[in-house]
Write a protein that holds these residues in place. Structure first.
Motif, mmCIF file in Angstrom:
data_model
loop_
_atom_site.group_PDB
_atom_site.id
_atom_site.type_symbol
_atom_site.label_atom_id
_atom_site.label_comp_id
_atom_site.label_asym_id
_atom_site.label_seq_id
_atom_site.Cartn_x
_atom_site.Cartn_y
_atom_site.Cartn_z
ATOM 1 N N SER A 1 69.998 40.111 37.944
ATOM 2 C CA SER A 1 69.936 38.808 38.613
ATOM 3 C C SER A 1 68.503 38.356 38.905
ATOM 4 C CB SER A 1 70.743 38.839 39.913
ATOM 5 O OG SER A 1 70.224 39.817 40.779
ATOM 6 N N SER A 2 67.543 39.280 38.896
ATOM 7 C CA SER A 2 66.150 38.901 39.155
ATOM 8 C C SER A 2 65.600 38.086 37.997
ATOM 9 C CB SER A 2 65.282 40.149 39.337
ATOM 10 O OG SER A 2 65.685 40.863 40.476
ATOM 11 N N ARG A 3 64.736 37.134 38.347
ATOM 12 C CA ARG A 3 64.109 36.306 37.318
ATOM 13 C C ARG A 3 62.932 37.055 36.701
ATOM 14 N NH1 ARG A 3 63.197 30.836 40.613
ATOM 15 N NH2 ARG A 3 61.673 32.255 41.473
ATOM 16 N N PRO A 4 62.670 36.866 35.402
ATOM 17 C CA PRO A 4 61.510 37.509 34.777
ATOM 18 C C PRO A 4 60.232 37.138 35.514
ATOM 19 C CG PRO A 4 62.913 36.487 33.120
ATOM 20 C CD PRO A 4 63.419 36.044 34.467
ATOM 21 N N GLU A 5 59.258 38.071 35.520
ATOM 22 C CA GLU A 5 58.038 37.849 36.281
ATOM 23 C C GLU A 5 56.822 38.463 35.605
ATOM 24 O OE1 GLU A 5 59.440 39.873 39.788
ATOM 25 O OE2 GLU A 5 58.116 41.588 39.422
ATOM 26 N N TYR A 6 55.671 37.896 35.936
ATOM 27 C CA TYR A 6 54.373 38.447 35.578
ATOM 28 C C TYR A 6 53.789 38.995 36.863
ATOM 29 C CZ TYR A 6 54.886 35.758 31.318
ATOM 30 O OH TYR A 6 55.351 35.256 30.139
ATOM 31 N N GLY A 7 53.297 40.231 36.818
ATOM 32 C CA GLY A 7 52.787 40.838 38.032
ATOM 33 C C GLY A 7 51.434 41.487 37.847
ATOM 34 N N VAL A 8 50.821 41.801 38.987
ATOM 35 C CA VAL A 8 49.551 42.515 39.015
ATOM 36 C C VAL A 8 49.695 43.646 40.026
ATOM 37 C CG1 VAL A 8 47.062 42.375 39.422
ATOM 38 C CG2 VAL A 8 48.282 40.385 38.500
ATOM 39 N N ARG A 9 49.439 44.860 39.563
ATOM 40 C CA ARG A 9 49.430 46.019 40.459
ATOM 41 C C ARG A 9 48.033 46.101 41.069
ATOM 42 N NH1 ARG A 9 52.105 49.389 35.870
ATOM 43 N NH2 ARG A 9 54.297 48.970 36.286
ATOM 44 N N MET A 10 47.904 45.615 42.284
ATOM 45 C CA MET A 10 46.594 45.458 42.918
ATOM 46 C C MET A 10 46.109 46.745 43.583
ATOM 47 S SD MET A 10 45.685 42.379 42.281
ATOM 48 C CE MET A 10 44.360 42.069 43.426
ATOM 49 N N SER A 11 44.797 46.903 43.568
ATOM 50 C CA SER A 11 44.095 47.967 44.285
ATOM 51 C C SER A 11 42.636 47.537 44.359
ATOM 52 C CB SER A 11 44.217 49.304 43.542
ATOM 53 O OG SER A 11 43.479 49.262 42.333
ATOM 54 N N ASP A 12 41.818 48.294 45.063
ATOM 55 C CA ASP A 12 40.390 47.978 45.118
ATOM 56 C C ASP A 12 39.780 47.992 43.715
ATOM 57 O OD1 ASP A 12 40.442 47.703 47.862
ATOM 58 O OD2 ASP A 12 39.747 49.745 48.245
ATOM 59 N N LYS A 13 40.118 49.023 42.936
ATOM 60 C CA LYS A 13 39.583 49.152 41.574
ATOM 61 C C LYS A 13 40.046 47.988 40.698
ATOM 62 C CE LYS A 13 39.405 52.146 37.583
ATOM 63 N NZ LYS A 13 39.911 53.307 36.899
ATOM 64 N N VAL A 14 41.315 47.644 40.796
ATOM 65 C CA VAL A 14 41.846 46.528 39.999
ATOM 66 C C VAL A 14 41.161 45.224 40.385
ATOM 67 C CG1 VAL A 14 43.904 45.110 39.578
ATOM 68 C CG2 VAL A 14 44.055 47.611 39.459
ATOM 69 N N MET A 15 40.935 45.011 41.671
ATOM 70 C CA MET A 15 40.265 43.782 42.105
ATOM 71 C C MET A 15 38.876 43.702 41.492
ATOM 72 S SD MET A 15 40.892 41.062 43.753
ATOM 73 C CE MET A 15 39.769 39.722 43.432
ATOM 74 N N GLN A 16 38.170 44.788 41.441
ATOM 75 C CA GLN A 16 36.839 44.787 40.838
ATOM 76 C C GLN A 16 36.918 44.486 39.336
ATOM 77 O OE1 GLN A 16 34.212 44.639 42.760
ATOM 78 N NE2 GLN A 16 35.715 44.814 44.401
ATOM 79 N N GLU A 17 37.919 45.045 38.661
ATOM 80 C CA GLU A 17 38.100 44.764 37.233
ATOM 81 C C GLU A 17 38.470 43.307 37.001
ATOM 82 O OE1 GLU A 17 40.186 47.416 34.629
ATOM 83 O OE2 GLU A 17 39.762 49.128 35.943
ATOM 84 N N LEU A 18 39.349 42.775 37.842
ATOM 85 C CA LEU A 18 39.724 41.362 37.713
ATOM 86 C C LEU A 18 38.501 40.462 37.870
ATOM 87 C CD1 LEU A 18 43.071 41.225 39.718
ATOM 88 C CD2 LEU A 18 42.791 40.854 37.257
ATOM 89 N N LEU A 19 37.681 40.757 38.867
ATOM 90 C CA LEU A 19 36.474 39.955 39.087
ATOM 91 C C LEU A 19 35.509 40.070 37.912
ATOM 92 C CD1 LEU A 19 35.927 40.675 42.871
ATOM 93 C CD2 LEU A 19 36.513 38.464 41.846
ATOM 94 N N GLN A 20 35.433 41.257 37.328
ATOM 95 C CA GLN A 20 34.534 41.468 36.196
ATOM 96 C C GLN A 20 35.017 40.746 34.944
ATOM 97 O OE1 GLN A 20 33.988 45.595 35.181
ATOM 98 N NE2 GLN A 20 32.758 45.127 33.388
ATOM 99 N N HIS A 21 36.309 40.841 34.648
ATOM 100 C CA HIS A 21 36.845 40.289 33.401
ATOM 101 C C HIS A 21 37.383 38.873 33.526
ATOM 102 C CE1 HIS A 21 36.329 44.122 31.436
ATOM 103 N NE2 HIS A 21 36.996 44.706 32.415
ATOM 104 N N TYR A 22 37.821 38.508 34.728
ATOM 105 C CA TYR A 22 38.468 37.209 34.918
ATOM 106 C C TYR A 22 37.891 36.439 36.103
ATOM 107 C CZ TYR A 22 41.896 39.434 31.870
ATOM 108 O OH TYR A 22 42.504 40.084 30.824
ATOM 109 N N GLY A 23 36.641 36.682 36.449
ATOM 110 C CA GLY A 23 36.018 35.925 37.527
ATOM 111 C C GLY A 23 36.109 34.436 37.231
ATOM 112 N N MET A 24 36.450 33.644 38.229
ATOM 113 C CA MET A 24 36.675 32.221 38.006
ATOM 114 C C MET A 24 35.453 31.531 37.406
ATOM 115 S SD MET A 24 38.158 29.261 40.560
ATOM 116 C CE MET A 24 39.827 29.907 40.619
ATOM 117 N N ASP A 25 34.272 31.896 37.840
ATOM 118 C CA ASP A 25 33.058 31.233 37.318
ATOM 119 C C ASP A 25 32.967 31.368 35.807
ATOM 120 O OD1 ASP A 25 32.717 31.283 40.104
ATOM 121 O OD2 ASP A 25 30.552 31.406 39.918
ATOM 122 N N SER A 26 33.127 32.582 35.284
ATOM 123 C CA SER A 26 32.957 32.789 33.842
ATOM 124 C C SER A 26 34.127 32.240 33.044
ATOM 125 C CB SER A 26 32.727 34.266 33.522
ATOM 126 O OG SER A 26 33.811 35.037 33.953
#
Length: 141
Positions: free
Chosen positions: A110-135
């Motif tokens: 019954s759950s709808r399909p989803e896109y997710g992010v397994r967050m942590s301090d390390k993941v946040m740093q990777e997200l900022l490095q690879h997907y920082g809004m500025d770049s």
């Protein structure tokens, strides 16, 4: 918090030189619509706001459909520092995606399909490095 995050995302995108349509455009079902720097393309941006990055978060597939012009703006509001901004293309969840980006179909459930992010301090740093809004915003041409 969500409304504040959308406001911050719109302001940041405008400061980065993009034309921001804060109330959207006809035919675009997104929190924010921006026009490319050359004026030839539009990008649909869904915004999600987090107070911290210690957990899993998701956006349902119907809110974030698979399209080349779809992006997820992630605004993180840590208590003791400035907001952090990421801009992930929908394609980031495609083939060869990082392990912290997940897509669940939930076929037959019954759950709808989803896109997710397994967050942590390390993941946040990777997200900022690879997907920082500025770049990422600079590449919206």
């Amino acid at each position: 918090v969500g409304r504040f995050g959308k406001y911050l995302a719109k302001q940041k995108l405008a400061r980065l030189g993009l034309d921001v349509f804060p109330d959207g455009l006809p035919g675009h079902d997104a929190d924010v619509v921006v026009r490319s720097r050359d004026g030839t393309k539009f990008f649909d941006i869904q915004v999600r706001t987090l107070r911290r990055w210690g957990n899993y978060f998701f956006i349902t597939e119907d809110e974030f459909p698979r399209r080349a012009n779809a992006y997820l703006a992630l605004v993180v509001l840590p208590e003791e520092s400035e907001p952090k901004y990421c801009l992930l293309p929908q394609s980031a969840w495609g083939e060869g995606h990082p392990k912290y980006l997940v897509h669940y179909d939930y076929l037959g459930l019954s759950s709808r399909p989803e896109y997710g992010v397994r967050m942590s301090d390390k993941v946040m740093q990777e997200l900022l490095q690879h997907y920082g809004m500025d770049s990422v915003a600079a590449s919206l041409k």
